[in-house]
Design an enzyme around this catalytic site. Structure first.
Site, PDB file in Angstrom:
ATOM      1  N   SER A 255      -1.080   3.830  -4.430  1.00 23.26           N
ATOM      2  CA  SER A 255      -1.086   2.764  -5.434  1.00 23.26           C
ATOM      3  C   SER A 255      -2.250   2.931  -6.405  1.00 23.26           C
ATOM      4  O   SER A 255      -2.124   2.660  -7.604  1.00 23.26           O
ATOM      5  CB  SER A 255      -1.158   1.398  -4.749  1.00 23.26           C
ATOM      6  OG  SER A 255      -2.381   1.254  -4.037  1.00 23.26           O
TER       7      SER A 255
ATOM      8  N   PHE B  71       1.587  -1.558  -2.319  1.00 24.58           N
ATOM      9  CA  PHE B  71       1.656  -1.985  -0.913  1.00 24.58           C
ATOM     10  C   PHE B  71       0.333  -1.657  -0.227  1.00 24.58           C
ATOM     11  O   PHE B  71      -0.089  -0.496  -0.216  1.00 24.58           O
ATOM     12  CB  PHE B  71       2.793  -1.271  -0.164  1.00 24.58           C
ATOM     13  CG  PHE B  71       4.132  -1.368  -0.827  1.00 24.58           C
ATOM     14  CD1 PHE B  71       4.513  -2.515  -1.494  1.00 24.58           C
ATOM     15  CD2 PHE B  71       5.023  -0.308  -0.781  1.00 24.58           C
ATOM     16  CE1 PHE B  71       5.744  -2.609  -2.107  1.00 24.58           C
ATOM     17  CE2 PHE B  71       6.261  -0.390  -1.384  1.00 24.58           C
ATOM     18  CZ  PHE B  71       6.622  -1.545  -2.048  1.00 24.58           C
TER      19      PHE B  71
ATOM     20  N   HIS C 225       1.828   3.200  -1.919  1.00 27.06           N
ATOM     21  CA  HIS C 225       1.248   2.666  -0.690  1.00 27.06           C
ATOM     22  C   HIS C 225      -0.177   3.184  -0.541  1.00 27.06           C
ATOM     23  O   HIS C 225      -0.428   4.387  -0.701  1.00 27.06           O
ATOM     24  CB  HIS C 225       2.092   3.087   0.514  1.00 27.06           C
ATOM     25  CG  HIS C 225       1.506   2.689   1.833  1.00 27.06           C
ATOM     26  ND1 HIS C 225       1.115   3.598   2.790  1.00 27.06           N
ATOM     27  CD2 HIS C 225       1.232   1.466   2.352  1.00 27.06           C
ATOM     28  CE1 HIS C 225       0.637   2.959   3.842  1.00 27.06           C
ATOM     29  NE2 HIS C 225       0.700   1.665   3.602  1.00 27.06           N
ATOM     30  N   SER C 226      -1.114   2.287  -0.271  1.00 23.47           N
ATOM     31  CA  SER C 226      -2.501   2.650   0.001  1.00 23.47           C
ATOM     32  C   SER C 226      -3.090   3.445  -1.173  1.00 23.47           C
ATOM     33  O   SER C 226      -3.090   2.974  -2.306  1.00 23.47           O
ATOM     34  CB  SER C 226      -2.562   3.442   1.314  1.00 23.47           C
ATOM     35  OG  SER C 226      -3.884   3.630   1.733  1.00 23.47           O
ATOM     36  N   LEU C 227      -3.575   4.653  -0.923  1.00 26.46           N
ATOM     37  CA  LEU C 227      -4.175   5.460  -1.983  1.00 26.46           C
ATOM     38  C   LEU C 227      -3.161   5.799  -3.075  1.00 26.46           C
ATOM     39  O   LEU C 227      -3.525   5.960  -4.244  1.00 26.46           O
ATOM     40  CB  LEU C 227      -4.763   6.751  -1.392  1.00 26.46           C
ATOM     41  CG  LEU C 227      -5.467   7.690  -2.364  1.00 26.46           C
ATOM     42  CD1 LEU C 227      -6.688   7.037  -2.975  1.00 26.46           C
ATOM     43  CD2 LEU C 227      -5.848   9.002  -1.677  1.00 26.46           C
TER      44      LEU C 227
END
Length: 726
Positions: A367, A527, A363-365
């Site tokens: 990923s 995500f 998720h976010s960073l």
């Protein structure tokens, strides 16, 4: 009103006498009179009214210094009860529960987390409950006092004698009025005008017997069969959603949504044991990063004003800058890779029969961290190419082993050569070692620091030579034909973009020693991912359509339409085409009502606009030029012939779609990053979110943990992988 004290003394004797009188059967019917036999029948009928209570197991969760008792699932409670009946008095039994993520130590009555760090929870075998003071949730009594309550209840039912009083260990009074009415009086200390205090009975609380008589949600349990394992990496900060919950709590919610989707969409296949569940395990790197002492250094230089805001920035936003720092980037990637490897080995240890695949999600960073890790994995084909470069495998291994010996002799650490030989360590493996690896090998701190310094200096030398080759390649010097045609994963393709249209996706990455995973992920789920933005900032304007991650063949970029952090990937592969991302269907089917209404109104307005413009165009043409009668007749005949021809074509090919439909039906080639399939998938916003996209922007970035549509896409992708493997 009789009163029963806490303990077993008189109550046990009375219980024994009552039960002996109830259970006593006459040895010979001729020796008993009619009155005594009728009395025994009445007592036997009364005793038959009593039924033993069915226990249920609970665990205590402490949140903000408040205790909350939560029931185990029916499956776990039955498992614990069966183990409790089999257990001897001093025997310590460990029972795995919650799909194997927790262990319950029955003797200690404590529950321990297996895969992550968590506070130990108290476990209790519960039969009697009272309503709490501040909320309407029922609280279980202790096991010993519940036995006293059950004993008093049995005597009252057997003898039909109620109004029983019991005193709890806290000097509180419980009165059993009848089977339907039992109350708990909490003493309240009252002070008079003279300063003396006295205890009086406070407001009565309801007492219930058995878990079936209290209002509590009890889940049936989780399927034992696990088909797929997914590691989930969080983004910036310790909190992962708008309620400031940790990655462990968010992944627990994600898993719960997954189980509900499994029941809703795959119930029949699950009952027939055709598919199992997907296990999600969290990977936490934030706590390891901020335990390095960097928070103390930041606190020393942080201004005292707007303290809460500055603390929030130091704890969350700065994680992005930490990842772009060579020092802390190494800590982050080492933590993520080692944690995923540790969890994988521990999972296999607890599930030795597991034969499914492994996927990763970020998720976010998180990923971006996973993407950089995956782009730097070594594929098996590269290993084979490395073997072919040597004359013989044994000779090359011997040369590598001698190379490690030479390095250790150069560092004056030749006494540790046997340790590296035992681990079959060559020069390439040595350069991939982390501090934790050396510590596990038993290398002391001093030699460990020397080896790490050598690894760091060698890495810098390789990077310098690498960029020198890039500069020479851009100038047309020293660039061979094979290097020019090399793929995006080769060193020859690392260019600034002037000579090579497809620079390597690892261009501009932070210089770090990226560790290797001990497994090959099947799918990578991102995500709310900023991967596209970071690649663009690093100088990667286009991605080679033939490029795929070395060890992972699946890649799904999932985002909310209002997520301010998310960016697309497909336009970097196909920049010359404009097309929308794939719209994820609603988990209940079709599109949301407001989206269908919106599309219908848009289509209607376009039709009206086209019809109006067409009518105006025809009117203008007829006004500007008036055709001659002969020309009119000819044009009419031509129109009739063309109409007949078109009718004839329609009769010959009735099923041929129009040209526009053909273009829409043609698939879009988005490269091999996801095996030739689409990469970008957009969620459908909720009706309330469509009113103001700015208001729900933050929620859009944190909505994935409870998104049924996201979970359903993961399930379908993982189930397809499992079916293919089988």
């Amino acid at each position: 009103m009789p009163c029963l004290r806490h303990g077993h003394g008189a109550g046990e004797r009375r219980r024994g006498s009552v039960m002996s009188a109830v259970e006593q059967q006459p040895a010979d019917a001729s020796l008993s009179s009619n009155s005594s036999s009728s009395f025994e029948v009445i007592e036997a009928d009364a005793a038959n009214k009593y039924e033993a209570v069915v226990p249920h197991w609970f665990y205590c969760k402490v949140t903000d210094s408040r205790e909350r008792w939560i029931p185990f699932s029916t499956q776990d409670s039955e498992k614990l009860e069966a183990a409790q009946k089999m257990r001897k008095d001093d025997e310590e039994l460990v029972v795995p529960i919650s799909g194997g993520r927790y262990d319950v130590h029955l003797k200690q009555r404590q529950c321990y987390a297996v895969y992550w760090e968590e506070e130990v929870s108290e476990v209790r075998r519960c039969t009697w409950f009272y309503k709490g003071e501040k909320d309407n949730k029922y609280v279980p009594y202790s096991e010993s006092f519940s036995e006293d309550l059950e004993e008093a209840y049995m005597i009252a039912v057997t003898l039909d004698e109620w109004k029983k009083k019991l005193e709890s260990p806290n000097r509180e009074i419980i009165i059993l009025h009848n089977p339907k009415l039992m109350v708990h009086y909490h003493p309240v200390t009252v002070s008079d005008d003279w300063g003396s205090s006295s205890a009086e009975q406070g407001r009565p609380r309801t007492v219930k017997r058995g878990v079936e008589n209290i209002s509590v949600d009890i889940h049936s349990g989780e399927p034992e069969q696990i088909d797929h394992l997914v590691f989930v990496v969080h983004g910036i900060g310790p909190a992962c959603d708008i309620r400031f919950r940790s990655i462990i709590q968010c992944v627990n919610d994600f898993r719960a949504v997954s189980l509900s989707m499994l029941q809703a969409h795959f119930k029949k296949a699950q009952e027939q044991q055709q598919i199992g569940r997907v296990e999600f395990l969290p990977v936490n790197w934030h706590s390891r990063l901020h335990s390095t002492g960097v928070d103390v250094d930041l606190e020393r230089i942080t201004l005292p004003s707007i303290n809460r805001l500055r603390h929030f920035i130091n704890d969350t936003i700065l994680d992005v800058f930490f990842y772009n720092s060579a020092t802390y980037c190494q800590t982050i990637v080492d933590t993520v890779a080692s944690e995923m490897n540790r969890l994988y080995l521990l999972f296999l240890q607890r599930n030795p029969d597991y034969k499914g695949r492994v996927s990763i999600a970020g998720h976010s960073l998180g990923s971006l961290i996973l993407f950089d890790l995956l782009t730097n994995q070594k594929a098996s084909s590269e290993d084979e190419d490395g073997k072919e470069k040597g004359s013989q495998t044994g000779a090359s291994h011997g040369a590598d082993a001698s190379g490690v010996k030479e390095i250790l002799e150069k560092l004056k650490l030749s006494e540790y050569s046997t340790v590296f030989e035992k681990e079959r360590m060559d020069r390439q493996a040595l350069l991939l070692c982390t501090e934790q690896n050396l510590k596990d090998m038993g290398i002391p701190l001093g030699p460990r620091m020397k080896i790490l310094h050598y690894i760091s200096s060698e890495r810098e030398t390789q990077d310098t030579n690498h960029w020198a080759q890039i500069i020479a390649g851009n100038n047309g010097e020293g660039r061979t034909e094979s290097e020019s045609s090399a793929g995006p994963g080769s060193a020859g393709s690392r260019s600034s973009g002037r000579n090579c249209p497809y620079p390597d996706v690892s261009l501009g990455q932070v210089s770090a020693n990226y560790p290797q995973l001990i497994y090959k992920p099947a799918i990578f789920f991102a995500f709310g991912s900023p991967i596209g933005m970071f690649l663009t900032v690093r100088g990667v304007k286009r991605i080679d359509p033939s490029y795929s991650l070395p060890t992972c063949k699946g890649f799904f970029n999932i985002f909310h339409p209002f997520d301010p952090v998310a960016y697309r990937i497909e336009p970097m592969i196909v920049p010359d085409m404009e097309f929308e991302p794939m719209l994820l269907p609603h988990h209940k089917g079709r599109k949301r009502m407001h989206l269908e209404l919106k599309e219908g109104l848009t289509r209607m307005s376009m039709d009206l606009k086209n019809n109006l413009l067409g009518s105006l165009r025809v009117a203008w043409q007829s006004f500007t030029r008036a055709p001659l009668p002969a020309v009119e007749a000819a044009s009419t005949e031509c129109e009739t012939e063309s109409q007949n021809c078109s009718d004839g074509q329609t009769e010959v090919k009735p099923n041929e779609p129009p040209a526009a439909a053909k273009e829409e039906a043609s698939p879009i080639n988005v490269g091999m990053l996801n095996g030739g399939h689409r990469i970008d998938y957009v969620l459908q916003e909720k009706p309330i979110e469509s009113f103001n996209e700015y208001l729900f922007a933050l929620q859009g970035h944190l909505c994935y943990w409870e998104s049924e549509d996201t979970v359903l896409l993961l399930h379908c992708s993982c189930n397809l992988i499992c079916t293919y493997v089988r």
